[in-house]
Design a protein around this motif. Structure first.
Motif, PDB file in Angstrom:
ATOM      1  N   GLY A   8      12.968 -11.948 -22.768  1.00 37.77           N
ATOM      2  CA  GLY A   8      11.834 -11.080 -23.032  1.00 37.77           C
ATOM      3  C   GLY A   8      10.604 -11.416 -22.216  1.00 37.77           C
ATOM      4  N   MET A   9      10.188 -12.694 -22.228  1.00 39.79           N
ATOM      5  CA  MET A   9       8.904 -13.062 -21.640  1.00 39.79           C
ATOM      6  C   MET A   9       8.946 -13.188 -20.126  1.00 39.79           C
ATOM      7  SD  MET A   9       7.001 -12.879 -24.190  1.00 39.79           S
ATOM      8  CE  MET A   9       5.539 -13.240 -23.196  1.00 39.79           C
ATOM      9  N   ARG A  10      10.002 -13.729 -19.586  1.00 37.77           N
ATOM     10  CA  ARG A  10      10.100 -13.825 -18.130  1.00 37.77           C
ATOM     11  C   ARG A  10      10.860 -12.631 -17.554  1.00 37.77           C
ATOM     12  NH1 ARG A  10       7.270 -17.393 -20.402  1.00 37.77           N
ATOM     13  NH2 ARG A  10       9.147 -18.167 -21.439  1.00 37.77           N
ATOM     14  N   GLY A  11      12.016 -12.319 -18.122  1.00 39.08           N
ATOM     15  CA  GLY A  11      12.816 -11.239 -17.566  1.00 39.08           C
ATOM     16  C   GLY A  11      12.115  -9.899 -17.605  1.00 39.08           C
ATOM     17  N   VAL A  12      11.545  -9.550 -18.763  1.00 43.32           N
ATOM     18  CA  VAL A  12      10.899  -8.245 -18.917  1.00 43.32           C
ATOM     19  C   VAL A  12       9.394  -8.317 -18.625  1.00 43.32           C
ATOM     20  CG1 VAL A  12      10.371  -6.370 -20.514  1.00 43.32           C
ATOM     21  CG2 VAL A  12      12.629  -7.453 -20.568  1.00 43.32           C
ATOM     22  N   VAL A  13       8.667  -9.161 -19.355  1.00 41.31           N
ATOM     23  CA  VAL A  13       7.205  -9.162 -19.259  1.00 41.31           C
ATOM     24  C   VAL A  13       6.724  -9.658 -17.891  1.00 41.31           C
ATOM     25  CG1 VAL A  13       5.066 -10.112 -20.201  1.00 41.31           C
ATOM     26  CG2 VAL A  13       6.912  -9.410 -21.747  1.00 41.31           C
ATOM     27  N   PHE A  14       7.131 -10.874 -17.505  1.00 49.71           N
ATOM     28  CA  PHE A  14       6.685 -11.397 -16.216  1.00 49.71           C
ATOM     29  C   PHE A  14       7.204 -10.538 -15.070  1.00 49.71           C
ATOM     30  CE2 PHE A  14       7.400 -14.159 -12.475  1.00 49.71           C
ATOM     31  CZ  PHE A  14       6.080 -14.489 -12.207  1.00 49.71           C
ATOM     32  N   GLY A  15       8.454 -10.112 -15.165  1.00 52.34           N
ATOM     33  CA  GLY A  15       9.011  -9.254 -14.121  1.00 52.34           C
ATOM     34  C   GLY A  15       8.237  -7.966 -13.967  1.00 52.34           C
ATOM     35  N   ALA A  16       7.873  -7.349 -15.098  1.00 51.49           N
ATOM     36  CA  ALA A  16       7.123  -6.097 -15.048  1.00 51.49           C
ATOM     37  C   ALA A  16       5.728  -6.314 -14.463  1.00 51.49           C
ATOM     38  CB  ALA A  16       7.019  -5.501 -16.452  1.00 51.49           C
ATOM     39  N   LEU A  17       5.089  -7.419 -14.831  1.00 47.82           N
ATOM     40  CA  LEU A  17       3.763  -7.721 -14.295  1.00 47.82           C
ATOM     41  C   LEU A  17       3.810  -7.953 -12.787  1.00 47.82           C
ATOM     42  CD1 LEU A  17       2.469 -10.097 -17.124  1.00 47.82           C
ATOM     43  CD2 LEU A  17       1.578  -7.819 -16.581  1.00 47.82           C
TER      44      LEU A  17
ATOM     45  N   CYS B 132      18.651  -9.559 -33.427  1.00 50.72           N
ATOM     46  CA  CYS B 132      17.881  -8.324 -33.569  1.00 50.72           C
ATOM     47  C   CYS B 132      16.767  -8.260 -32.530  1.00 50.72           C
ATOM     48  CB  CYS B 132      17.295  -8.228 -34.971  1.00 50.72           C
ATOM     49  SG  CYS B 132      18.516  -7.977 -36.282  1.00 50.72           S
ATOM     50  N   THR B 133      16.173  -9.425 -32.235  1.00 48.64           N
ATOM     51  CA  THR B 133      15.111  -9.475 -31.230  1.00 48.64           C
ATOM     52  C   THR B 133      15.631  -9.094 -29.854  1.00 48.64           C
ATOM     53  OG1 THR B 133      13.986 -11.232 -32.475  1.00 48.64           O
ATOM     54  CG2 THR B 133      13.350 -10.937 -30.166  1.00 48.64           C
ATOM     55  N   VAL B 134      16.818  -9.602 -29.497  1.00 51.53           N
ATOM     56  CA  VAL B 134      17.433  -9.257 -28.209  1.00 51.53           C
ATOM     57  C   VAL B 134      17.638  -7.754 -28.116  1.00 51.53           C
ATOM     58  CG1 VAL B 134      19.537  -9.414 -26.829  1.00 51.53           C
ATOM     59  CG2 VAL B 134      18.522 -11.475 -27.789  1.00 51.53           C
ATOM     60  N   LEU B 135      18.193  -7.164 -29.171  1.00 49.48           N
ATOM     61  CA  LEU B 135      18.436  -5.725 -29.174  1.00 49.48           C
ATOM     62  C   LEU B 135      17.128  -4.949 -29.073  1.00 49.48           C
ATOM     63  CD1 LEU B 135      21.198  -5.517 -31.943  1.00 49.48           C
ATOM     64  CD2 LEU B 135      21.501  -5.460 -29.459  1.00 49.48           C
ATOM     65  N   LEU B 136      16.089  -5.452 -29.736  1.00 49.44           N
ATOM     66  CA  LEU B 136      14.783  -4.806 -29.680  1.00 49.44           C
ATOM     67  C   LEU B 136      14.193  -4.889 -28.276  1.00 49.44           C
ATOM     68  CD1 LEU B 136      12.557  -3.417 -31.364  1.00 49.44           C
ATOM     69  CD2 LEU B 136      11.588  -5.686 -31.772  1.00 49.44           C
ATOM     70  N   ILE B 137      14.303  -6.066 -27.654  1.00 48.10           N
ATOM     71  CA  ILE B 137      13.787  -6.250 -26.292  1.00 48.10           C
ATOM     72  C   ILE B 137      14.494  -5.324 -25.319  1.00 48.10           C
ATOM     73  CG2 ILE B 137      13.699  -7.856 -24.340  1.00 48.10           C
ATOM     74  CD1 ILE B 137      13.320 -10.103 -26.430  1.00 48.10           C
ATOM     75  N   LEU B 138      15.820  -5.350 -25.365  1.00 39.83           N
ATOM     76  CA  LEU B 138      16.590  -4.521 -24.443  1.00 39.83           C
ATOM     77  C   LEU B 138      16.355  -3.034 -24.695  1.00 39.83           C
ATOM     78  CD1 LEU B 138      19.983  -6.476 -24.396  1.00 39.83           C
ATOM     79  CD2 LEU B 138      18.158  -6.517 -22.681  1.00 39.83           C
ATOM     80  N   GLY B 139      16.248  -2.658 -25.973  1.00 40.93           N
ATOM     81  CA  GLY B 139      16.020  -1.254 -26.303  1.00 40.93           C
ATOM     82  C   GLY B 139      14.659  -0.765 -25.830  1.00 40.93           C
ATOM     83  N   MET B 140      13.618  -1.550 -26.082  1.00 35.32           N
ATOM     84  CA  MET B 140      12.275  -1.155 -25.652  1.00 35.32           C
ATOM     85  C   MET B 140      12.149  -1.172 -24.135  1.00 35.32           C
ATOM     86  SD  MET B 140       9.833  -2.971 -28.526  1.00 35.32           S
ATOM     87  CE  MET B 140       8.375  -2.166 -27.881  1.00 35.32           C
ATOM     88  N   ASN B 141      12.812  -2.127 -23.513  1.00 34.80           N
ATOM     89  CA  ASN B 141      12.794  -2.157 -22.047  1.00 34.80           C
ATOM     90  C   ASN B 141      13.464  -0.915 -21.475  1.00 34.80           C
ATOM     91  OD1 ASN B 141      12.396  -3.378 -19.424  1.00 34.80           O
ATOM     92  ND2 ASN B 141      14.568  -3.836 -19.419  1.00 34.80           N
ATOM     93  N   TRP B 142      14.579  -0.536 -22.058  1.00 29.64           N
ATOM     94  CA  TRP B 142      15.317   0.645 -21.593  1.00 29.64           C
ATOM     95  C   TRP B 142      14.518   1.927 -21.824  1.00 29.64           C
ATOM     96  CZ3 TRP B 142      17.847   4.609 -24.615  1.00 29.64           C
ATOM     97  CH2 TRP B 142      18.627   5.482 -23.843  1.00 29.64           C
ATOM     98  N   LEU B 143      13.819   2.005 -22.970  1.00 31.64           N
ATOM     99  CA  LEU B 143      13.091   3.227 -23.314  1.00 31.64           C
ATOM    100  C   LEU B 143      11.773   3.372 -22.563  1.00 31.64           C
ATOM    101  CD1 LEU B 143      13.610   3.341 -27.187  1.00 31.64           C
ATOM    102  CD2 LEU B 143      14.511   4.970 -25.526  1.00 31.64           C
ATOM    103  N   PHE B 144      11.032   2.262 -22.379  1.00 30.21           N
ATOM    104  CA  PHE B 144       9.655   2.375 -21.924  1.00 30.21           C
ATOM    105  C   PHE B 144       9.370   1.760 -20.556  1.00 30.21           C
ATOM    106  CE2 PHE B 144       9.478   2.103 -26.644  1.00 30.21           C
ATOM    107  CZ  PHE B 144       9.070   3.409 -26.894  1.00 30.21           C
ATOM    108  N   ILE B 145      10.041   0.681 -20.196  1.00 25.95           N
ATOM    109  CA  ILE B 145       9.671  -0.042 -18.978  1.00 25.95           C
ATOM    110  C   ILE B 145      10.699   0.113 -17.872  1.00 25.95           C
ATOM    111  CG2 ILE B 145       9.046  -2.298 -18.008  1.00 25.95           C
ATOM    112  CD1 ILE B 145       8.134  -3.135 -20.774  1.00 25.95           C
ATOM    113  N   GLY B 146      11.966  -0.079 -18.221  1.00 25.97           N
ATOM    114  CA  GLY B 146      13.024  -0.001 -17.221  1.00 25.97           C
ATOM    115  C   GLY B 146      12.983  -1.141 -16.229  1.00 25.97           C
TER     116      GLY B 146
END
Length: 235
Positions: free
Chosen positions: A97-106, A30-44
């Motif tokens: 989540g933390m490196r792929g999305v968060v660190f990457g976005a930063l 569920c966490t993976v789906l949440l991460i991918l969903g929020m990334n797709w909706l808000f960050i890209g």
């Protein structure tokens, strides 16, 4: 973190570590789906993967066999499935989540003289704070130890991702680290002794070692090999 607290306290209370392996798998899925969903909706934020070299896989296989041998010697063969699960799932989900999305976005969005360093610090601190969710099932001392380890790991995992431009490198290191450290424990067993300065010596030593390795990863070698992630991001 909010989803983790909700899941542990309301959806599946008291079953998270043991015998709640099914709960862990469902929670992380569920966490993976949440991460991918929020990334797709808000960050890209784009996440960068690539296969590792054959020699790297050979070295990793040797490391995993050695770790497995140690775990079997201490706990027996029956302990391996639990150890693998407890290392594989967090290694994949947390790095995603933390490196792929968060660190990457930063890295892609922060600007200024210290933007790169700030990305490392912010992502590592957030990774450490994420472990506060474990207070729903573990005592304060155990969680503090986890947070110290996560802080150092956050720097190292991010360094591996940035240097290689390949999230898989961070994932396999995360798995290898958790496989032996978490695997040496037992399902459902938590530290209950009072916290003392000695309790934190080993995690602090590991923290220092991980930070030093992270610095070495980012500084050694040819300049063009130190930041492949930035090249892929077009920075």
């Amino acid at each position: 973190m909010a989803f983790g607290i909700l899941f542990r306290t309301i959806i599946a209370p008291g079953t998270f570590i043991a015998p709640g392996m099914v709960s862990l798998i469902v929670y992380k899925l569920c966490t993976v789906l949440l991460i991918l969903g929020m990334n797709w909706l808000f960050i890209g934020q784009k996440i960068y993967f690539a296969n590792l070299h054959v020699l790297t896989w050979v070295i990793l296989l040797v490391v995993w066999l050695i770790e497995s041998g140690l775990l079997v010697k201490v706990h027996g063969f029956g302990h391996l499935p639990w150890s693998i699960t407890m290392a594989l799932i967090p290694g994949f989900v947390e790095e995603l989540g933390m490196r792929g999305v968060v660190f990457g976005a930063l890295r892609q969005r922060l600007r200024g003289q210290h933007a790169r360093l700030n990305a490392f610090i912010i992502s590592a601190v957030l990774f450490a704070l994420l472990h506060l969710v474990n207070l729903t099932g573990e005592n304060v001392m155990a969680v503090l130890v986890q947070m110290i380890s996560a802080l150092g790991g956050g720097f190292l995992f991010a360094a591996l991702y940035e240097r290689s431009g390949n999230l898989l490198s961070a994932m396999v290191y995360h798995f290898s680290f958790d496989y032996i450290t978490v695997g040496m424990g037992m399902p459902g067993v938590h530290t209950s002794a009072a916290a003392t300065p000695v309790t934190f010596i080993a995690p602090l030593v590991v923290f220092v070692i991980e930070v030093l390795i992270a610095v070495a990863v980012m500084r050694l070698g040819k300049p063009e090999h130190r930041d492949r992630l930035a090249v892929k991001m077009g920075l």
